[in-house]
Write a protein that holds these residues in place. Structure first.
Motif, PDB file in Angstrom:
ATOM      1  N   SER A  39       0.866  -1.226  -0.087  1.00 29.19           N
ATOM      2  CA  SER A  39       0.216  -0.063  -0.001  1.00 29.19           C
ATOM      3  C   SER A  39       0.995   1.304  -0.083  1.00 29.19           C
ATOM      4  N   THR A  40       0.062   2.565  -0.234  1.00 27.83           N
ATOM      5  CA  THR A  40       0.923   3.744   0.197  1.00 27.83           C
ATOM      6  C   THR A  40       1.059   3.944   1.540  1.00 27.83           C
ATOM      7  N   GLU A  41       1.766   4.833   2.094  1.00 25.64           N
ATOM      8  CA  GLU A  41       1.975   5.074   3.661  1.00 25.64           C
ATOM      9  C   GLU A  41       0.389   5.288   3.963  1.00 25.64           C
ATOM     10  N   GLY A  95      -3.325   3.212  -8.666  1.00 24.64           N
ATOM     11  CA  GLY A  95      -2.226   2.613  -9.874  1.00 24.64           C
ATOM     12  C   GLY A  95      -0.671   2.562  -9.165  1.00 24.64           C
ATOM     13  N   SER A  96      -0.577   3.442  -8.273  1.00 21.82           N
ATOM     14  CA  SER A  96       1.029   3.463  -7.533  1.00 21.82           C
ATOM     15  C   SER A  96       1.309   2.230  -7.024  1.00 21.82           C
ATOM     16  N   THR A  97       0.264   1.656  -6.366  1.00 21.18           N
ATOM     17  CA  THR A  97       0.471   0.442  -5.599  1.00 21.18           C
ATOM     18  C   THR A  97       0.568  -0.732  -6.524  1.00 21.18           C
ATOM     19  N   PRO A 116      -8.256  -2.576  -6.113  1.00 24.58           N
ATOM     20  CA  PRO A 116      -8.183  -1.532  -6.406  1.00 24.58           C
ATOM     21  C   PRO A 116      -8.859  -0.177  -5.644  1.00 24.58           C
ATOM     22  N   THR A 117      -8.290   0.964  -5.438  1.00 25.10           N
ATOM     23  CA  THR A 117      -9.150   1.642  -4.610  1.00 25.10           C
ATOM     24  C   THR A 117      -9.299   3.255  -5.362  1.00 25.10           C
ATOM     25  N   THR A 118      -8.826   3.057  -6.699  1.00 27.07           N
ATOM     26  CA  THR A 118      -9.089   4.291  -7.596  1.00 27.07           C
ATOM     27  C   THR A 118      -9.764   3.760  -8.677  1.00 27.07           C
ATOM     28  N   PHE A 119      -9.806   4.847  -9.790  1.00 29.26           N
ATOM     29  CA  PHE A 119     -10.232   4.071 -11.229  1.00 29.26           C
ATOM     30  C   PHE A 119      -9.336   4.099 -12.271  1.00 29.26           C
ATOM     31  N   MET A 124      -6.008  -3.962 -14.455  1.00 26.68           N
ATOM     32  CA  MET A 124      -6.591  -4.740 -15.813  1.00 26.68           C
ATOM     33  C   MET A 124      -5.448  -4.947 -16.793  1.00 26.68           C
ATOM     34  N   THR A 125      -4.122  -4.367 -16.592  1.00 25.53           N
ATOM     35  CA  THR A 125      -3.277  -4.209 -17.816  1.00 25.53           C
ATOM     36  C   THR A 125      -1.939  -4.984 -17.555  1.00 25.53           C
ATOM     37  N   PRO A 126      -1.439  -5.380 -18.485  1.00 22.78           N
ATOM     38  CA  PRO A 126       0.004  -6.252 -18.375  1.00 22.78           C
ATOM     39  C   PRO A 126       1.143  -4.906 -18.712  1.00 22.78           C
ATOM     40  N   ARG A 135      13.162   9.613 -15.088  1.00 22.04           N
ATOM     41  CA  ARG A 135      12.855   8.952 -16.564  1.00 22.04           C
ATOM     42  C   ARG A 135      11.992   7.736 -16.207  1.00 22.04           C
ATOM     43  N   LYS A 136      10.759   7.684 -16.680  1.00 25.32           N
ATOM     44  CA  LYS A 136       9.816   6.775 -16.487  1.00 25.32           C
ATOM     45  C   LYS A 136       9.845   5.975 -17.539  1.00 25.32           C
ATOM     46  N   LYS A 137      10.403   4.610 -17.303  1.00 26.49           N
ATOM     47  CA  LYS A 137      10.365   3.406 -18.436  1.00 26.49           C
ATOM     48  C   LYS A 137       9.061   2.684 -18.288  1.00 26.49           C
ATOM     49  N   LEU A 157     -15.309   4.496  -1.062  1.00 20.77           N
ATOM     50  CA  LEU A 157     -15.907   5.713  -0.197  1.00 20.77           C
ATOM     51  C   LEU A 157     -15.419   6.711   0.329  1.00 20.77           C
ATOM     52  N   SER A 158     -13.888   6.299   0.646  1.00 20.82           N
ATOM     53  CA  SER A 158     -12.993   7.329   1.443  1.00 20.82           C
ATOM     54  C   SER A 158     -12.000   8.205   0.248  1.00 20.82           C
ATOM     55  N   LEU A 159     -12.188   7.660  -0.997  1.00 27.44           N
ATOM     56  CA  LEU A 159     -11.747   8.496  -2.059  1.00 27.44           C
ATOM     57  C   LEU A 159     -12.348   9.888  -2.282  1.00 27.44           C
TER      58      LEU A 159
HETATM   59  P1  NAD Z   1      -2.411   6.661  -6.571  1.00 31.49           P
HETATM   60  O1  NAD Z   1      -2.524   5.294  -6.621  1.00 31.49           O
HETATM   61  O2  NAD Z   1      -0.976   7.417  -6.639  1.00 31.49           O
HETATM   62  O3  NAD Z   1      -3.174   7.309  -5.529  1.00 31.49           O
HETATM   63  C1  NAD Z   1      -3.284   8.816  -5.331  1.00 31.49           C
HETATM   64  C2  NAD Z   1      -3.245   8.941  -3.852  1.00 31.49           C
HETATM   65  O4  NAD Z   1      -4.703   8.744  -3.363  1.00 31.49           O
HETATM   66  C3  NAD Z   1      -2.397   8.104  -2.987  1.00 31.49           C
HETATM   67  O5  NAD Z   1      -1.818   9.071  -1.956  1.00 31.49           O
HETATM   68  C4  NAD Z   1      -3.230   7.114  -2.421  1.00 31.49           C
HETATM   69  O6  NAD Z   1      -2.980   6.607  -1.267  1.00 31.49           O
HETATM   70  C5  NAD Z   1      -4.623   7.678  -2.236  1.00 31.49           C
HETATM   71  N1  NAD Z   1      -5.687   6.927  -2.236  1.00 31.49           N
HETATM   72  C6  NAD Z   1      -5.836   5.799  -3.210  1.00 31.49           C
HETATM   73  N2  NAD Z   1      -7.231   5.269  -3.209  1.00 31.49           N
HETATM   74  C7  NAD Z   1      -7.851   5.940  -2.076  1.00 31.49           C
HETATM   75  C8  NAD Z   1      -9.004   5.781  -1.517  1.00 31.49           C
HETATM   76  N3  NAD Z   1      -9.831   4.876  -1.761  1.00 31.49           N
HETATM   77  N4  NAD Z   1      -9.304   6.680  -0.360  1.00 31.49           N
HETATM   78  C9  NAD Z   1      -8.506   7.618   0.084  1.00 31.49           C
HETATM   79  N5  NAD Z   1      -7.134   7.926  -0.741  1.00 31.49           N
HETATM   80  C10 NAD Z   1      -6.875   6.983  -1.744  1.00 31.49           C
HETATM   81  O7  NAD Z   1      -3.140   7.307  -7.821  1.00 31.49           O
HETATM   82  P2  NAD Z   1      -3.776   6.717  -9.368  1.00 31.49           P
HETATM   83  O8  NAD Z   1      -4.252   7.837 -10.013  1.00 31.49           O
HETATM   84  O9  NAD Z   1      -4.746   5.622  -8.959  1.00 31.49           O
HETATM   85  O10 NAD Z   1      -2.474   5.943  -9.927  1.00 31.49           O
HETATM   86  C11 NAD Z   1      -1.616   6.664 -10.530  1.00 31.49           C
HETATM   87  C12 NAD Z   1      -0.221   5.933 -10.766  1.00 31.49           C
HETATM   88  O11 NAD Z   1      -0.752   4.858 -11.539  1.00 31.49           O
HETATM   89  C13 NAD Z   1       0.685   6.613 -11.945  1.00 31.49           C
HETATM   90  O12 NAD Z   1       1.983   6.372 -11.630  1.00 31.49           O
HETATM   91  C14 NAD Z   1       0.279   6.135 -13.466  1.00 31.49           C
HETATM   92  O13 NAD Z   1       1.204   6.053 -14.293  1.00 31.49           O
HETATM   93  C15 NAD Z   1      -0.027   4.518 -13.185  1.00 31.49           C
HETATM   94  N6  NAD Z   1      -0.993   3.780 -13.745  1.00 31.49           N
HETATM   95  C16 NAD Z   1      -0.478   2.611 -14.459  1.00 31.49           C
HETATM   96  C17 NAD Z   1      -1.202   2.319 -15.410  1.00 31.49           C
HETATM   97  C18 NAD Z   1      -0.863   0.728 -15.957  1.00 31.49           C
HETATM   98  O14 NAD Z   1      -1.791   0.071 -16.728  1.00 31.49           O
HETATM   99  N7  NAD Z   1       0.367   0.353 -15.835  1.00 31.49           N
HETATM  100  C19 NAD Z   1      -2.849   2.456 -15.608  1.00 31.49           C
HETATM  101  C20 NAD Z   1      -3.293   3.568 -14.860  1.00 31.49           C
HETATM  102  C21 NAD Z   1      -2.303   4.272 -13.989  1.00 31.49           C
END
Ligand code: NAD
Length: 352
Positions: A39-41, A95-97, A116-119, A124-126, A135-137, A157-159
């Motif tokens: 997870s994130t911190e 996406g970060s986690t 997943p906790t965001t949209f 769903m991706t490889p 630099r992001k690869k 709900l917390s987002l």
């Molecule tokens: P994130 O994962 O960085 O989350 C943003 C912030 O919101 C973080 O601090 C997180 O802890 C917090 N957070 C997440 N869910 C929460 C919730 N339900 N309630 C409260 N706080 C919450 O942001 P993101 O937009 O989901 O992901 C972005 C990253 O994912 C980028 O690095 C992007 O390049 C990558 N990404 C990769 C793919 C892929 O297919 N590889 C697809 C989409 C995004």
């Protein structure tokens, strides 16, 4: 005449309130013994809750996931997972986690169970990403595709509302570019269209009822479908620009997608009539680009890249990087086109 190729990606998906507590069943179904929870911190308490619910199946939590997966963080989690003897991971977050889980999968072939906790749709991706020296690869590798995904609307709900909106438009961007992708297929277009429709109706409903689980569940359903689209198709100019803006200028991921999308749609849709027709239908408008911008602004999303902290002088750097490598796009793109699009997005001009 139809002409397409389609390959389904193998994965298990559960979608239900409380499904985060089905992680133990998924671990057993995948034949795993011990997982590390990521997870994130900020989301450490949630990760701890899930780790505790797993009992002996969890070796513990690594809660240092960060945007764009710095290689140092990837190395730290790889070292810890090996030391603790984990043979799989549960990635709880956005996406970060999920991206951090992919660093484990890429290095050790470690299966990922994503919660997943965001949209954002990374589950769903490889597609993996790693950032070294600014630099992001990125790359594609089947090994990083999560084996199981637990969509639990309660976790949305917390987002915060602002992130709900911008993360929702990040998902819509996957569907828009999937609709005009060179490897689009009829089944993916159906999925993308349904994803756009679900999110376009769910996002205003979330704003009207921020504490209601129904609209968040509907948006998560849409995000799943948009993520499927992202995983199955090749993205174009919009994702290229957002990759440069996020990876090089460190602009926030979801917000950048939200601001840039209508500008690229205005440029690309005239060259993608099938995509435009589907978007007109799903967004109930004659002008999908203007409608996407109107909707995002009505929900309080940022207006321009300047507002996100981008310097005007960096427009030229973005043009240079965006023109460096070729990529798919329904319409040929010149440096002048990119300059106009990025400058318009920087100012936040209306696309109508
Ligand atoms: P994130 O994962 O960085 O989350 C943003 C912030 O919101 C973080 O601090 C997180 O802890 C917090 N957070 C997440 N869910 C929460 C919730 N339900 N309630 C409260 N706080 C919450 O942001 P993101 O937009 O989901 O992901 C972005 C990253 O994912 C980028 O690095 C992007 O390049 C990558 N990404 C990769 C793919 C892929 O297919 N590889 C697809 C989409 C995004």
């Amino acid at each position: 005449m139809r002409d397409f190729f389609y390959e389904a990606l193998p994965m298990r998906v559960r979608f239900a309130a409380g499904s985060r507590f089905a992680a133990a069943e998924e671990i057993r179904a995948l034949g795993l013994q011990k997982v590390i929870v990521l997870s994130t911190e900020f989301q450490a308490p949630l990760a701890a809750e899930i780790s505790d619910s797993l009992g002996e199946l969890s070796v513990g939590v690594f809660d240092q996931a960060e945007m764009h997966v710095p290689v140092e963080t990837a190395r730290a989690v790889q070292e810890l997972a090996q030391r603790l003897g984990a043979d799989g991971c549960v990635a709880v977050g956005g996406g970060s986690t999920t991206g951090l889980g992919k660093a484990l999968a890429l290095e050790f072939g470690m299966p990922i169970i994503a919660v997943p906790t965001t949209f954002a749709g990374s589950e769903m991706t490889p597609i993996w990403g790693l950032t070294e020296n600014g630099r992001k690869k990125t790359g594609r590798d089947r090994a990083v595709l999560p084996k199981s995904v637990l969509y639990d609307p309660e976790l949305l709900l917390s987002l915060p509302l602002g992130l709900c909106v911008t993360s929702g438009f990040n998902a819509i961007a996957h569907a828009v570019e999937g609709l005009y992708a060179p490897d689009a297929s009829p089944i993916i277009s159906l999925i993308a269209a349904e994803g756009v429709g679900a999110l376009a109706s769910a996002l205003p409903a979330i704003a009207a009822d921020p504490g209601g689980i129904g609209p968040r569940s509907e948006a998560l359903y849409g995000a799943w479908l948009c993520g499927v689209t992202l995983g199955a198709t090749t993205m174009s100019l919009h994702h290229k620009l957002c990759h440069v803006l996020g990876g090089t200028l460190d602009l926030p991921h979801a917000e950048t997608h939200t601001v840039v999308l209508p500008h690229v749609m205005r440029f690309n849709l005239p060259a993608a009539p099938d995509a435009e027709r589907i978007l007109r239908d799903r967004l109930a408008t004659d002008d999908p680009a203007a409608e996407v911008q109107r909707l995002s602004r009505s929900l309080g999303a940022p207006v321009g890249l300047a507002q996100l902290g981008m310097d005007l002088k960096d427009v030229e750097l973005v043009v240079e990087l965006a023109m460096k490598e070729s990529y798919a796009n329904p319409r040929p793109v010149t440096a002048e086109d990119v300059r106009r699009i990025v400058h318009g997005a920087w100012l936040g001009v209306e696309v109508s």
